[in-house]
Design an enzyme around this catalytic site. Structure first.
Site, PDB file in Angstrom:
ATOM      1  N   VAL A 235     -84.269-104.623 -22.563  1.00 54.54           N
ATOM      2  CA  VAL A 235     -83.932-103.675 -23.500  1.00 54.54           C
ATOM      3  C   VAL A 235     -83.295-102.345 -22.709  1.00 54.54           C
ATOM      4  CG1 VAL A 235     -85.937-102.458 -24.241  1.00 54.54           C
ATOM      5  CG2 VAL A 235     -83.888-102.412 -25.595  1.00 54.54           C
ATOM      6  N   ASP A 236     -84.109-102.206 -21.540  1.00 53.57           N
ATOM      7  CA  ASP A 236     -83.962-101.095 -20.548  1.00 53.57           C
ATOM      8  C   ASP A 236     -82.475-101.394 -19.826  1.00 53.57           C
ATOM      9  OD1 ASP A 236     -84.258 -99.162 -18.677  1.00 53.57           O
ATOM     10  OD2 ASP A 236     -85.829 -99.777 -17.670  1.00 53.57           O
TER      11      ASP A 236
ATOM     12  N   GLY B 200     -91.731-108.250 -24.377  1.00 47.32           N
ATOM     13  CA  GLY B 200     -90.885-108.974 -23.521  1.00 47.32           C
ATOM     14  C   GLY B 200     -91.357-109.195 -21.903  1.00 47.32           C
TER      15      GLY B 200
HETATM   16  N1  AR6 Z   1     -82.176-104.224 -28.445  1.00 47.18           N
HETATM   17  C1  AR6 Z   1     -83.414-104.466 -29.050  1.00 47.18           C
HETATM   18  N2  AR6 Z   1     -84.453-105.243 -28.319  1.00 47.18           N
HETATM   19  C2  AR6 Z   1     -84.168-105.683 -27.275  1.00 47.18           C
HETATM   20  C3  AR6 Z   1     -82.803-105.775 -26.753  1.00 47.18           C
HETATM   21  C4  AR6 Z   1     -81.751-104.855 -27.252  1.00 47.18           C
HETATM   22  N3  AR6 Z   1     -80.654-104.820 -26.783  1.00 47.18           N
HETATM   23  N4  AR6 Z   1     -82.847-106.473 -25.508  1.00 47.18           N
HETATM   24  C5  AR6 Z   1     -84.351-106.881 -25.457  1.00 47.18           C
HETATM   25  N5  AR6 Z   1     -85.014-106.610 -26.714  1.00 47.18           N
HETATM   26  P1  AR6 Z   1     -88.319-105.997 -22.534  1.00 47.18           P
HETATM   27  P2  AR6 Z   1     -91.054-104.805 -21.811  1.00 47.18           P
HETATM   28  C6  AR6 Z   1     -86.283-106.655 -26.687  1.00 47.18           C
HETATM   29  O1  AR6 Z   1     -88.636-107.119 -21.540  1.00 47.18           O
HETATM   30  O2  AR6 Z   1     -91.659-105.950 -22.138  1.00 47.18           O
HETATM   31  C7  AR6 Z   1     -87.729-103.851 -18.124  1.00 47.18           C
HETATM   32  O3  AR6 Z   1     -87.159-104.511 -16.922  1.00 47.18           O
HETATM   33  C8  AR6 Z   1     -87.065-108.096 -26.092  1.00 47.18           C
HETATM   34  O4  AR6 Z   1     -86.678-109.269 -26.827  1.00 47.18           O
HETATM   35  O5  AR6 Z   1     -87.071-105.155 -22.348  1.00 47.18           O
HETATM   36  O6  AR6 Z   1     -91.655-103.442 -22.557  1.00 47.18           O
HETATM   37  C9  AR6 Z   1     -88.361-102.601 -17.935  1.00 47.18           C
HETATM   38  O7  AR6 Z   1     -87.669-101.880 -16.700  1.00 47.18           O
HETATM   39  C10 AR6 Z   1     -88.531-107.934 -26.615  1.00 47.18           C
HETATM   40  O8  AR6 Z   1     -88.952-108.076 -27.742  1.00 47.18           O
HETATM   41  O9  AR6 Z   1     -89.483-104.749 -22.226  1.00 47.18           O
HETATM   42  C11 AR6 Z   1     -89.560-102.822 -17.548  1.00 47.18           C
HETATM   43  O10 AR6 Z   1     -89.775-103.186 -16.078  1.00 47.18           O
HETATM   44  C12 AR6 Z   1     -88.564-106.019 -26.371  1.00 47.18           C
HETATM   45  O11 AR6 Z   1     -86.988-105.678 -26.219  1.00 47.18           O
HETATM   46  C13 AR6 Z   1     -90.090-104.034 -18.347  1.00 47.18           C
HETATM   47  O12 AR6 Z   1     -88.639-104.737 -18.508  1.00 47.18           O
HETATM   48  C14 AR6 Z   1     -89.058-105.571 -25.094  1.00 47.18           C
HETATM   49  O13 AR6 Z   1     -88.835-106.537 -23.791  1.00 47.18           O
HETATM   50  C15 AR6 Z   1     -90.525-103.412 -19.582  1.00 47.18           C
HETATM   51  O14 AR6 Z   1     -91.037-104.846 -20.345  1.00 47.18           O
END
Ligand code: AR6
Length: 173
Positions: free
Chosen positions: A33-34, A119
């Site tokens: 999501v970042d 994620g």
């Molecule tokens: N909208 C809503 N949710 C989303 C989207 C979106 N566009 N894209 C993904 N998700 P993650 P974390 C969901 O991996 O586990 C990054 O590299 C996804 O399906 O984004 O906190 C950062 O820089 C999941 O359910 O975040 C950090 O290094 C949720 O968002 C690391 O990832 C979180 O997944 C953070 O890891």
């Protein structure tokens, strides 16, 4: 009236006062999501993030939303799941509470959250969902500023877990 919504969708599309970014402590972007938020907001977001000098796990810092429909982005690094004995539940709770405190400080009425840490950071989805919904519900009950929080599930699996967990908690969506 206070409200918690659970939706399936892309958080970058939401027209709310602030969206929360599941960031890492550098606040300099990444995947998941970042990455999606930085792509949608444009390069000005990274430029502002560089001025923040990072953020500790469980903390939260605010930037403008730039090309996003949301006015602000609140960046919070959630905990990396390391088996559950390294204070992960408290750190995840801190991410939600501190994001909501920052939202309050900036007068945000509507806030949207992704499923922080579930994620790349591998926090077990059911456990993370309980913490997310309980923490947001408790905060909303006592907030004079934040009136509506939208929990955004990117895929149907997360959506189902959020909906099922919400049914077990003492509040109504
Ligand atoms: N909208 C809503 N949710 C989303 C989207 C979106 N566009 N894209 C993904 N998700 P993650 P974390 C969901 O991996 O586990 C990054 O590299 C996804 O399906 O984004 O906190 C950062 O820089 C999941 O359910 O975040 C950090 O290094 C949720 O968002 C690391 O990832 C979180 O997944 C953070 O890891």
């Amino acid at each position: 009236m206070k409200q918690i919504n659970i939706i399936q969708g892309d958080i970058t599309q939401l027209d709310v006062t602030a969206i929360v970014n599941a960031a890492n402590p550098s606040l300099l972007g990444g995947g998941g999501v970042d990455g999606a938020i930085h792509r949608a907001a444009g390069p000005e977001l990274l430029a502002e993030c560089r001025t923040l000098h990072g953020c500790p796990v469980g903390g939260a810092k605010l930037t403008q939303g730039y090309r996003l429909p949301a006015q602000y982005v609140i960046h919070t690094p959630g905990p990396v799941w390391q088996g559950g004995k390294n204070n992960e539940p408290q750190l995840l709770r801190n991410s939600y509470v501190n994001s909501l405190r920052v939202a309050e400080e900036h007068g945000c009425a509507t806030v949207a959250f992704p499923a922080i840490s579930t994620g790349v950071y591998h926090y077990p989805l059911e456990e993370a969902t309980k913490i997310a919904l309980q923490t947001v519900n408790d905060f909303l009950a006592n907030s004079q500023v934040v009136t509506e929080v939208t929990m955004v599930c990117y895929n149907v699996t997360a959506y189902r877990v959020y909906k099922n967990t919400a049914r077990l908690l003492p509040f109504n969506e």
